[in-house]
Design an enzyme around this catalytic site. Sequence first.
Site, PDB file in Angstrom:
ATOM      1  CE  LYS A  96      -4.215  -1.861   1.920  1.00  0.00           C
ATOM      2  NZ  LYS A  96      -5.311  -1.749   2.847  1.00  0.00           N
TER       3      LYS A  96
ATOM      4  N   GLY B 107      -1.215  -2.353  16.487  1.00  0.00           N
ATOM      5  CA  GLY B 107      -0.607  -2.576  15.180  1.00  0.00           C
ATOM      6  C   GLY B 107      -0.179  -1.282  14.525  1.00  0.00           C
TER       7      GLY B 107
ATOM      8  CE  LYS C  14       5.717  -2.347  10.571  1.00  0.00           C
ATOM      9  NZ  LYS C  14       5.492  -3.798  10.305  1.00  0.00           N
TER      10      LYS C  14
ATOM     11  CE1 TYR D 293     -11.033  -8.789   4.027  1.00  0.00           C
ATOM     12  CE2 TYR D 293     -12.050 -10.953   3.991  1.00  0.00           C
ATOM     13  CZ  TYR D 293     -11.197 -10.026   3.434  1.00  0.00           C
ATOM     14  OH  TYR D 293     -10.518 -10.319   2.279  1.00  0.00           O
TER      15      TYR D 293
END
Length: 262
Positions: free
Chosen positions: A65, A125, A154, A211
């Site tokens: 992405k 995350g 991160k 999901y």
Amino acid sequence: MEKYLVIGNPIKHSLSPILHNYWFKAHNEDAIYEKKKVEEVELEGLISNVKSGKISGINVTVPFKNSIIKYLDKLSIIAEKTQSVNTIFKTDGKVCGHNTDCEGFVLSLIQTKFKIEGKNAFILGAGGVTPSIIYSLKSKSISEIYVSNRTKQKAENLKKLFPEIKILDWGKRPKKFDIIINTTSVGLKENDKIEIDFSDCRDKLFYDLIYSGKTKFLKERELSNYTKNGMSMFIFQAQKSYETWLGYKPHVDDKLWELLSN
Ligand code: ATR
């Protein structure tokens, strides 16, 4: 026939082809949508294929992405702000990157009827989709945003885009939070568990971007809290991608939900 793709690595689990091909058929479009596992070195060639018209549109997923951005001619404002692209299309001869994850997430939040304004959020995350979640929460006037990631650096890197976020060590939780969002891949495997004690939590929103069904993260909290999995965000972001490519919003009906849930 127009060709569309979702690219990522891994890509086997992606339900995007089922969703988009369902819509193409329902709306009599002469188009096909496929998934393709790709390596970083293939990205430039794929974008050339969008430029030449061989491919009409691409969805981008983990882990590209951000790394796809350098091959694009133009970014939408949201893609620029989040440095994250999940939808690629061509306009006026230019290959453009857009981010529909933000709108997908916001629409899914509206569905929960949980009030976001003035609340505190805790994000687990710091992967590819996390900037979109932060951007969306800010757009809904959230108060504080805490981020915790196993690899702390991160999470720290996200501060370059969003200086106001607060970083916590992995395993720690903020004193006060109202909504918690799991953006990690922990939960994809059946025995995966996030090792943070949430047993005292009541009336909070536990949201897992995964999901497929209900992860342990949601199952263990659902009696005393609100829970939501990533399915409606997934459908809404796809609906927005489709609209970006075809110019109209495809229908979300019960049959579609059934198709994706099985
Ligand atoms: P990417 O980081 O390549 O964009 P992602 O699927 O978008 O990939 O993100 C994976 C996220 O899940 C990351 O936040 C990752 O944490 P690290 O940055 O420390 O790798 C998190 N994650 C994956 N497996 C995990 C585990 N077993 N425990 C904790 N976090 C995990």
